[in-house]
Design a protein around this motif. Structure first.
Motif, PDB file in Angstrom:
ATOM      1  N   TYR A 248      -1.048   6.187 -10.626  1.00 30.97           N
ATOM      2  CA  TYR A 248       0.399   5.938 -10.615  1.00 30.97           C
ATOM      3  C   TYR A 248       0.681   4.468 -10.939  1.00 30.97           C
ATOM      4  N   CYS A 249       1.797   4.243 -11.605  1.00 29.21           N
ATOM      5  CA  CYS A 249       2.292   2.877 -11.714  1.00 29.21           C
ATOM      6  C   CYS A 249       3.479   2.710 -10.768  1.00 29.21           C
ATOM      7  N   ALA A 250       3.697   1.477 -10.355  1.00 26.65           N
ATOM      8  CA  ALA A 250       4.708   1.192  -9.346  1.00 26.65           C
ATOM      9  C   ALA A 250       5.464  -0.076  -9.700  1.00 26.65           C
ATOM     10  N   ALA A 251       6.733  -0.104  -9.300  1.00 30.95           N
ATOM     11  CA  ALA A 251       7.600  -1.272  -9.487  1.00 30.95           C
ATOM     12  C   ALA A 251       8.495  -1.402  -8.258  1.00 30.95           C
ATOM     13  N   GLY A 252       9.316  -2.428  -8.256  1.00 31.19           N
ATOM     14  CA  GLY A 252      10.216  -2.610  -7.123  1.00 31.19           C
ATOM     15  C   GLY A 252       9.509  -3.181  -5.915  1.00 31.19           C
ATOM     16  N   TYR A 253       8.628  -4.168  -6.169  1.00 34.03           N
ATOM     17  CA  TYR A 253       7.886  -4.812  -5.080  1.00 34.03           C
ATOM     18  C   TYR A 253       8.855  -5.552  -4.164  1.00 34.03           C
ATOM     19  N   SER A 254       8.691  -5.335  -2.852  1.00 33.06           N
ATOM     20  CA  SER A 254       9.628  -5.898  -1.889  1.00 33.06           C
ATOM     21  C   SER A 254       8.999  -6.961  -0.989  1.00 33.06           C
ATOM     22  N   GLY A 255       7.718  -7.274  -1.231  1.00 33.23           N
ATOM     23  CA  GLY A 255       7.055  -8.269  -0.404  1.00 33.23           C
ATOM     24  C   GLY A 255       5.876  -7.675   0.338  1.00 33.23           C
ATOM     25  N   GLY A 256       5.078  -8.506   0.946  1.00 29.37           N
ATOM     26  CA  GLY A 256       3.897  -8.035   1.637  1.00 29.37           C
ATOM     27  C   GLY A 256       2.692  -7.982   0.720  1.00 29.37           C
ATOM     28  N   SER A 257       1.648  -7.282   1.148  1.00 29.31           N
ATOM     29  CA  SER A 257       0.418  -7.226   0.363  1.00 29.31           C
ATOM     30  C   SER A 257       0.641  -6.524  -0.966  1.00 29.31           C
ATOM     31  N   TRP A 258       0.004  -7.038  -2.020  1.00 26.75           N
ATOM     32  CA  TRP A 258       0.231  -6.488  -3.358  1.00 26.75           C
ATOM     33  C   TRP A 258      -0.298  -5.078  -3.488  1.00 26.75           C
ATOM     34  N   ASP A 259      -1.264  -4.719  -2.635  1.00 27.79           N
ATOM     35  CA  ASP A 259      -1.900  -3.406  -2.755  1.00 27.79           C
ATOM     36  C   ASP A 259      -1.380  -2.412  -1.722  1.00 27.79           C
ATOM     37  N   GLY A 260      -0.290  -2.744  -1.085  1.00 26.38           N
ATOM     38  CA  GLY A 260       0.304  -1.809  -0.139  1.00 26.38           C
ATOM     39  C   GLY A 260       1.311  -0.902  -0.828  1.00 26.38           C
ATOM     40  N   ALA A 261       1.042   0.394  -0.842  1.00 25.43           N
ATOM     41  CA  ALA A 261       1.929   1.318  -1.540  1.00 25.43           C
ATOM     42  C   ALA A 261       3.346   1.273  -0.970  1.00 25.43           C
ATOM     43  N   GLY A 262       3.470   1.023   0.314  1.00 27.89           N
ATOM     44  CA  GLY A 262       4.780   0.977   0.944  1.00 27.89           C
ATOM     45  C   GLY A 262       5.627  -0.198   0.540  1.00 27.89           C
ATOM     46  N   ASN A 263       5.035  -1.152  -0.169  1.00 24.34           N
ATOM     47  CA  ASN A 263       5.749  -2.349  -0.601  1.00 24.34           C
ATOM     48  C   ASN A 263       6.365  -2.214  -1.990  1.00 24.34           C
ATOM     49  N   PHE A 264       6.260  -1.018  -2.577  1.00 20.84           N
ATOM     50  CA  PHE A 264       6.879  -0.717  -3.872  1.00 20.84           C
ATOM     51  C   PHE A 264       7.824   0.463  -3.686  1.00 20.84           C
ATOM     52  N   ASP A 265       8.967   0.424  -4.351  1.00 13.91           N
ATOM     53  CA  ASP A 265       9.925   1.511  -4.132  1.00 13.91           C
ATOM     54  C   ASP A 265      10.204   2.368  -5.367  1.00 13.91           C
ATOM     55  N   SER A 266       9.532   2.098  -6.476  1.00 15.41           N
ATOM     56  CA  SER A 266       9.716   2.930  -7.672  1.00 15.41           C
ATOM     57  C   SER A 266       8.348   3.378  -8.168  1.00 15.41           C
ATOM     58  N   TRP A 267       8.228   4.663  -8.438  1.00 11.14           N
ATOM     59  CA  TRP A 267       6.950   5.254  -8.818  1.00 11.14           C
ATOM     60  C   TRP A 267       7.122   6.188 -10.000  1.00 11.14           C
ATOM     61  N   GLY A 268       6.100   6.265 -10.822  1.00  8.63           N
ATOM     62  CA  GLY A 268       6.061   7.274 -11.859  1.00  8.63           C
ATOM     63  C   GLY A 268       5.539   8.580 -11.301  1.00  8.63           C
ATOM     64  N   GLN A 269       5.400   9.568 -12.201  1.00 10.97           N
ATOM     65  CA  GLN A 269       4.957  10.895 -11.776  1.00 10.97           C
ATOM     66  C   GLN A 269       3.436  10.998 -11.716  1.00 10.97           C
ATOM     67  N   GLY A 270       2.752  10.025 -12.280  1.00  7.99           N
ATOM     68  CA  GLY A 270       1.294  10.003 -12.237  1.00  7.99           C
ATOM     69  C   GLY A 270       0.652  10.598 -13.469  1.00  7.99           C
ATOM     70  N   THR A 271      -0.579  10.183 -13.737  1.00  9.78           N
ATOM     71  CA  THR A 271      -1.386  10.743 -14.813  1.00  9.78           C
ATOM     72  C   THR A 271      -2.784  10.986 -14.251  1.00  9.78           C
ATOM     73  N   GLN A 272      -3.321  12.162 -14.480  1.00 12.10           N
ATOM     74  CA  GLN A 272      -4.589  12.572 -13.871  1.00 12.10           C
ATOM     75  C   GLN A 272      -5.772  12.021 -14.664  1.00 12.10           C
ATOM     76  N   VAL A 273      -6.721  11.450 -13.949  1.00 13.66           N
ATOM     77  CA  VAL A 273      -7.998  11.025 -14.524  1.00 13.66           C
ATOM     78  C   VAL A 273      -9.100  11.806 -13.826  1.00 13.66           C
ATOM     79  N   THR A 274      -9.903  12.503 -14.606  1.00 16.56           N
ATOM     80  CA  THR A 274     -11.009  13.289 -14.072  1.00 16.56           C
ATOM     81  C   THR A 274     -12.295  12.841 -14.755  1.00 16.56           C
ATOM     82  N   VAL A 275     -13.277  12.440 -13.953  1.00 22.45           N
ATOM     83  CA  VAL A 275     -14.539  11.938 -14.481  1.00 22.45           C
ATOM     84  C   VAL A 275     -15.661  12.865 -14.038  1.00 22.45           C
ATOM     85  N   SER A 276     -16.392  13.398 -14.989  1.00 20.92           N
ATOM     86  CA  SER A 276     -17.495  14.305 -14.684  1.00 20.92           C
ATOM     87  C   SER A 276     -18.826  13.574 -14.838  1.00 20.92           C
ATOM     88  N   SER A 277     -19.786  14.022 -14.045  1.00 21.12           N
ATOM     89  CA  SER A 277     -21.109  13.364 -14.070  1.00 21.12           C
ATOM     90  C   SER A 277     -22.011  13.976 -15.121  1.00 21.12           C
TER      91      SER A 277
END
Length: 125
Positions: free
Chosen positions: A96-125
């Motif tokens: 997912y990509c995220a925008a709307g950072y409101s402060g706090g740790s950069w890697d905290g999902a709760g600190n962003f308020d706008s999200w995309g729908q996501g894109t799936q990555v699948t890695v096989s061995s």
């Protein structure tokens, strides 16, 4: 209103690469916004991977992806990217990509308020 649309995911073998894109509308990359890439695997919490300030280009990375993933942006296209290299099966997740950072740790999902729908990555061995 911010809208984010991710693309570029897919199924690859271990060691492969992908380029994920996040097209943004409702914000101007010429301003210095922090945006981020996150991922979430089934049964796990959303994990922060990398962030970038759209104006300065300053980046941060999670230790788990440092050296393999590269975040970048194209301000003319209002688009953020995540180059993912040397993929491992444990990288399998929805990204997912995220925008709307409101402060706090950069890697905290709760600190962003706008999200995309996501894109799936699948890695096989």
């Amino acid at each position: 209103q911010v809208q984010l649309v991710e693309s570029g995911g897919g199924s690859v073998q271990a060691g492969g690469s992908l380029t994920l894109s996040c097209a943004a509308s409702g914000i101007s990359f010429t301003r210095n916004y922090m945006m981020g890439w996150f991922r979430q695997a089934p049964g796990k919490e959303r994990e922060g991977l990398a962030s970038i300030y759209t104006g300065s280009g300053t980046t941060r990375y999670a230790n788990s992806v440092k050296g393999r993933f590269t975040i970048s942006r194209d301000n003319a296209k209002n688009t953020m990217y995540l180059q993912v290299n040397s993929l491992k099966p444990e990288d399998t997740a929805m990204y997912y990509c995220a925008a709307g950072y409101s402060g706090g740790s950069w890697d905290g999902a709760g600190n962003f308020d706008s999200w995309g729908q996501g894109t799936q990555v699948t890695v096989s061995s």
